[in-house]
Structure formats: structure tokens, C-alpha cells
Design an enzyme around this catalytic site. Sequence first.
Site, PDB file in Angstrom:
ATOM      1  N   SER A 187       0.857  -1.176   0.000  1.00 45.73           N
ATOM      2  CA  SER A 187       0.000   0.000   0.000  1.00 45.73           C
ATOM      3  C   SER A 187       0.900   1.235   0.000  1.00 45.73           C
ATOM      4  O   SER A 187       1.763   1.376   0.861  1.00 45.73           O
ATOM      5  CB  SER A 187      -0.882  -0.045   1.252  1.00 45.73           C
ATOM      6  OG  SER A 187      -1.641   1.126   1.365  1.00 45.73           O
ATOM      7  N   LYS A 229      -0.911  -0.817  -4.529  1.00 48.99           N
ATOM      8  CA  LYS A 229      -2.148  -0.083  -4.206  1.00 48.99           C
ATOM      9  C   LYS A 229      -1.772   1.367  -3.939  1.00 48.99           C
ATOM     10  O   LYS A 229      -0.912   1.647  -3.111  1.00 48.99           O
ATOM     11  CB  LYS A 229      -2.794  -0.737  -2.988  1.00 48.99           C
ATOM     12  CG  LYS A 229      -3.717   0.148  -2.159  1.00 48.99           C
ATOM     13  CD  LYS A 229      -4.454  -0.691  -1.117  1.00 48.99           C
ATOM     14  CE  LYS A 229      -4.666   0.055   0.183  1.00 48.99           C
ATOM     15  NZ  LYS A 229      -5.349  -0.768   1.198  1.00 48.99           N
ATOM     16  N   LEU A 230      -2.431   2.261  -4.683  1.00 45.82           N
ATOM     17  CA  LEU A 230      -2.169   3.695  -4.504  1.00 45.82           C
ATOM     18  C   LEU A 230      -3.304   4.312  -3.711  1.00 45.82           C
ATOM     19  O   LEU A 230      -4.478   4.101  -4.011  1.00 45.82           O
ATOM     20  CB  LEU A 230      -2.092   4.397  -5.870  1.00 45.82           C
ATOM     21  CG  LEU A 230      -1.061   3.888  -6.875  1.00 45.82           C
ATOM     22  CD1 LEU A 230      -1.134   4.721  -8.165  1.00 45.82           C
ATOM     23  CD2 LEU A 230       0.357   3.932  -6.290  1.00 45.82           C
ATOM     24  N   LYS A 231      -2.958   5.112  -2.718  1.00 53.25           N
ATOM     25  CA  LYS A 231      -3.971   5.878  -2.004  1.00 53.25           C
ATOM     26  C   LYS A 231      -4.370   7.051  -2.902  1.00 53.25           C
ATOM     27  O   LYS A 231      -3.494   7.674  -3.532  1.00 53.25           O
ATOM     28  CB  LYS A 231      -3.392   6.416  -0.687  1.00 53.25           C
ATOM     29  CG  LYS A 231      -3.075   5.320   0.324  1.00 53.25           C
ATOM     30  CD  LYS A 231      -4.334   4.732   0.941  1.00 53.25           C
ATOM     31  CE  LYS A 231      -3.979   3.799   2.096  1.00 53.25           C
ATOM     32  NZ  LYS A 231      -5.181   3.216   2.711  1.00 53.25           N
ATOM     33  N   ASP A 262      -7.117   3.058  -3.311  1.00 47.53           N
ATOM     34  CA  ASP A 262      -7.857   3.097  -2.047  1.00 47.53           C
ATOM     35  C   ASP A 262      -8.114   4.562  -1.692  1.00 47.53           C
ATOM     36  O   ASP A 262      -7.171   5.341  -1.535  1.00 47.53           O
ATOM     37  CB  ASP A 262      -7.031   2.429  -0.942  1.00 47.53           C
ATOM     38  CG  ASP A 262      -7.774   2.329   0.391  1.00 47.53           C
ATOM     39  OD1 ASP A 262      -8.948   2.743   0.463  1.00 47.53           O
ATOM     40  OD2 ASP A 262      -7.168   1.821   1.362  1.00 47.53           O
ATOM     41  N   ASN A 294     -10.129   5.558   1.003  1.00 47.58           N
ATOM     42  CA  ASN A 294     -10.462   5.767   2.425  1.00 47.58           C
ATOM     43  C   ASN A 294     -11.597   6.780   2.608  1.00 47.58           C
ATOM     44  O   ASN A 294     -11.471   7.737   3.392  1.00 47.58           O
ATOM     45  CB  ASN A 294      -9.215   6.176   3.229  1.00 47.58           C
ATOM     46  CG  ASN A 294      -8.240   5.026   3.411  1.00 47.58           C
ATOM     47  OD1 ASN A 294      -7.191   4.999   2.771  1.00 47.58           O
ATOM     48  ND2 ASN A 294      -8.595   4.059   4.230  1.00 47.58           N
ATOM     49  N   GLU A 329     -11.035   0.783  -3.771  1.00 55.08           N
ATOM     50  CA  GLU A 329     -11.335   0.437  -2.383  1.00 55.08           C
ATOM     51  C   GLU A 329     -11.977   1.631  -1.669  1.00 55.08           C
ATOM     52  O   GLU A 329     -11.459   2.741  -1.698  1.00 55.08           O
ATOM     53  CB  GLU A 329     -10.016   0.040  -1.699  1.00 55.08           C
ATOM     54  CG  GLU A 329     -10.135  -0.457  -0.272  1.00 55.08           C
ATOM     55  CD  GLU A 329      -8.760  -0.857   0.305  1.00 55.08           C
ATOM     56  OE1 GLU A 329      -7.795  -1.022  -0.478  1.00 55.08           O
ATOM     57  OE2 GLU A 329      -8.657  -0.982   1.524  1.00 55.08           O
ATOM     58  N   ASP A 376     -13.859  -1.693   2.411  1.00 61.26           N
ATOM     59  CA  ASP A 376     -12.942  -1.897   3.539  1.00 61.26           C
ATOM     60  C   ASP A 376     -13.688  -1.434   4.798  1.00 61.26           C
ATOM     61  O   ASP A 376     -14.324  -2.241   5.490  1.00 61.26           O
ATOM     62  CB  ASP A 376     -11.637  -1.100   3.282  1.00 61.26           C
ATOM     63  CG  ASP A 376     -10.678  -1.072   4.463  1.00 61.26           C
ATOM     64  OD1 ASP A 376     -10.997  -1.610   5.527  1.00 61.26           O
ATOM     65  OD2 ASP A 376      -9.572  -0.485   4.332  1.00 61.26           O
ATOM     66  N   LYS A 429     -10.107  -7.281   7.211  1.00 63.55           N
ATOM     67  CA  LYS A 429      -9.147  -6.884   8.244  1.00 63.55           C
ATOM     68  C   LYS A 429      -9.673  -7.448   9.551  1.00 63.55           C
ATOM     69  O   LYS A 429     -10.746  -7.028  10.025  1.00 63.55           O
ATOM     70  CB  LYS A 429      -9.073  -5.361   8.365  1.00 63.55           C
ATOM     71  CG  LYS A 429      -8.287  -4.689   7.268  1.00 63.55           C
ATOM     72  CD  LYS A 429      -8.180  -3.206   7.517  1.00 63.55           C
ATOM     73  CE  LYS A 429      -7.525  -2.525   6.329  1.00 63.55           C
ATOM     74  NZ  LYS A 429      -7.609  -1.062   6.424  1.00 63.55           N
ATOM     75  N   GLY A 456      -4.333  -4.505   5.750  1.00 61.52           N
ATOM     76  CA  GLY A 456      -3.276  -4.311   6.748  1.00 61.52           C
ATOM     77  C   GLY A 456      -3.553  -3.071   7.560  1.00 61.52           C
ATOM     78  O   GLY A 456      -4.284  -2.171   7.126  1.00 61.52           O
ATOM     79  N   ILE A 494      -0.730  -1.613   9.292  1.00 59.24           N
ATOM     80  CA  ILE A 494       0.640  -1.280   9.699  1.00 59.24           C
ATOM     81  C   ILE A 494       1.054  -2.151  10.888  1.00 59.24           C
ATOM     82  O   ILE A 494       1.637  -1.684  11.869  1.00 59.24           O
ATOM     83  CB  ILE A 494       0.786   0.237  10.006  1.00 59.24           C
ATOM     84  CG1 ILE A 494       0.002   1.068   8.969  1.00 59.24           C
ATOM     85  CG2 ILE A 494       2.239   0.667  10.063  1.00 59.24           C
ATOM     86  CD1 ILE A 494       0.161   2.580   9.102  1.00 59.24           C
TER      87      ILE A 494
END
Length: 369
Positions: free
Chosen positions: A136, A162-164, A189, A191, A214, A239, A263, A291, A293
Amino acid sequence: MKIKSVELRILQLPLVRPFRTSFGIEYNRDLLLMKVSTHEGVDGWAECVAMIEPLYSPEYMSGAQDVIERFLLPRLFAAGDVRAEDLAGLFRPILGHQMAKSTLETAILDAQLKLEGKSFASYLGSSKKEIDCGVSVGIAPSIDALVEEVSQYVSDGYRRIKLKIEHGWNIEPVSVIRGLWPNIPLQVDANQAFSRDDFGLLKKLDPFNLLLIEQPLDEHDVLGHAMLAAEVDTPICLDESITSFESARDALALKATTVINIKPGRVGGYLESVKIHDLCVENDIPVWCGGMIETGIGRAANVALASLPGFTLPGDTSASSRFFTRDITNPFVMVDGRLTVPTGPGIGVDIDLDFVDEITSAKKVILAS
Ligand code: OSB
Ligand code: MG
């Protein structure tokens, strides 16, 4: 098993580089670590994935600690002889707080499996020896910095990037990375950064052959995700919205998601994760392991989970070196884009207690009686 005591510690583990997501959130890795000691003589370990502030989910580190001490431990201690499989029922009256519950269930499962000489992976029902790894990538300070970071991960051998993304950081970074690596499995992703007004923008991601988008919308806007899924070609993957077996079942029924990120902390533990995995397998829905972290402790359990047969997409199960120069366990080292599933009893990693002591800022032991 009878629980003798529970030790809680706060650790500060530095990250190799800042990790930025939407809304300017920058993560660190202060974490709550738990050790459960039993009268049978085995200890179990787990980390709580709640971040220091409630920015990813409503839970946060010291809130999780409070819930554990105030509401979960008294129920656990009163129950006497327990197995990990009993905890969901025992904690049922306490609403929410999945990350707090997951921490306790995982530590008890670790102890239980050590006592039985069984690995996490074999207990969860897996047969694979290794798993494919994705990585990520946070929002970078510039396109050049992003390209440099992704180049590093590609040469490390990661099998999926995976790019934010967020407002002001979406089509351009995706187009540049796709242009440089036309064949690499790529996903994004958000968020929750976007709204129902952004379907036109998100539709512009379709030409880049992404595996998935995502959590583009608010965690509560499950219907909005279904509406978006009907408008774009790229698969939608939830997610934050998936907080339980029931929410996964309903999101699938609504066609709000065609891929699921599991998760364990977010859904209340590894046992709930397996239930969601089984539901997805029955419905031909691919899953992958997210994940938070994690240190080697949470990573070990995630790698075991990710080795179940329904995890057909590479997860955010990267090497320890993705986030840490020194891990608190023997590090997870990626070979040919894969990590080896631990086979030792319990989560199957050795904890570096000297290093844990070195980075502990607070420690507390709660006795069962
Ligand atoms: O949304 O997947 C997320 C990290 C912290 C909080 C939320 C997310 C993430 C990641 C995964 O992107 C990071 C990892 O590899 O552990
Ligand atoms: Mg995510």
C-alpha cells in the site's frame, strides 16, 4: 484455559517513511500490545490495530485499552475456563469495539494454539506454504516521489501495488504509474474521500485496468457504493464498511461490493474473518487481507489468514521492511514477492523482548483475581 493475568503495553515504533492517506491523515505506529498469561503456563500475544486517533474507524488506542480494562476483562475473568471460540458470545452484550475484542481473542487463541502445538494457519484451515504480497503506497509529496517509491517496491518484487487516492490526487498518479508499469496488478484506495457527486471522476479510472477501487465513499453509504458499482466498470471493494459478517452479507446482497478486504481487527477477530471468507467463497467473491501497519505479531496472524483458499488477490501483507527498520519479531522477509506462512505453534513468531522493552512507554499488568 484459565487466564492468570493480562499485560498491556504502549509501544512507539518508528516508521521508515511517513504514511499519508486522504484528509491529510498521517499514520504513526504507537501501539497497544497485549500479553495474556495462563495457569496452563503458556502466554499469548496480540497487538491492537486501533490507531492513536479515531481517523480510520471510531476506535482509537487508549479507548480500546479502556474498553478492554473496563468491560472485556471483567467478563473474561468471571467466565473462568475459556477458549477463544467462546469470546464472541461472552462479549456479545458489549456493542462495537471490534478492535479491542479482536486483540483479546487473538491473544487467547495464540496461547490456546501454543498449548495444543498447532499453528494459526492450520487452525484456520489453510494448506498453503506461502502467500503473494501487495504493498500500500501512501499519498506522496509529488509525482516524482511517488514514482521513486513505487519503483522501489516493484524492484523489491511486490506482486500488486495499491495507490492511495483523494481529491487532487487521483487520475494523474494512477495514469503515470499505469503508464510506467502497463502490466502490474494495480488498485486504488480512497479511504472514504469521495461522495455521490464524484461518480464522473471515479468513472475516469476505468481505462487504467485497475483490480478495484477500495472504499471510495463514506463507510455508511453502502447504497451509494451499489449505485457507483452500477456506473463504473472497475470493481468496487469495501474496507471500512465491512465491520462484521452481517455487514459483509448485506453489502454483497446489495451489490455494493464485488471484492472484500478482510481486516481481522475491523471485524472483531480472526474467527469472524473466517466466517466472512467462507461466505465470500460460497458466493464466488474474491477476498484479500488488508493491513493496519502491523508489527510482526499482527502480520504473522494476517499471513496465516491470507493463506486460506478464498484469498485469491494479493493482500496488504507486505514485508516488515515496508514499515519498519527493526520489527519486534523475527522480520517477515519477502522472497520472490511472497511471504512464508509461519508453521510454529500459535502465531509462530519469536518476540524480541529486549527491543519491546526498549520502546515501551507504559506497562500495566491486570491480575485475574
Ligand atoms: O485503508 O487499508 C487501509 C493503513 C492504515 C489504515 C487504513 C489502511 C491502511 C493501509 C494498509 O492502506 C497499510 C498496510 O500495509 O498495513
Ligand atoms: Mg483501505
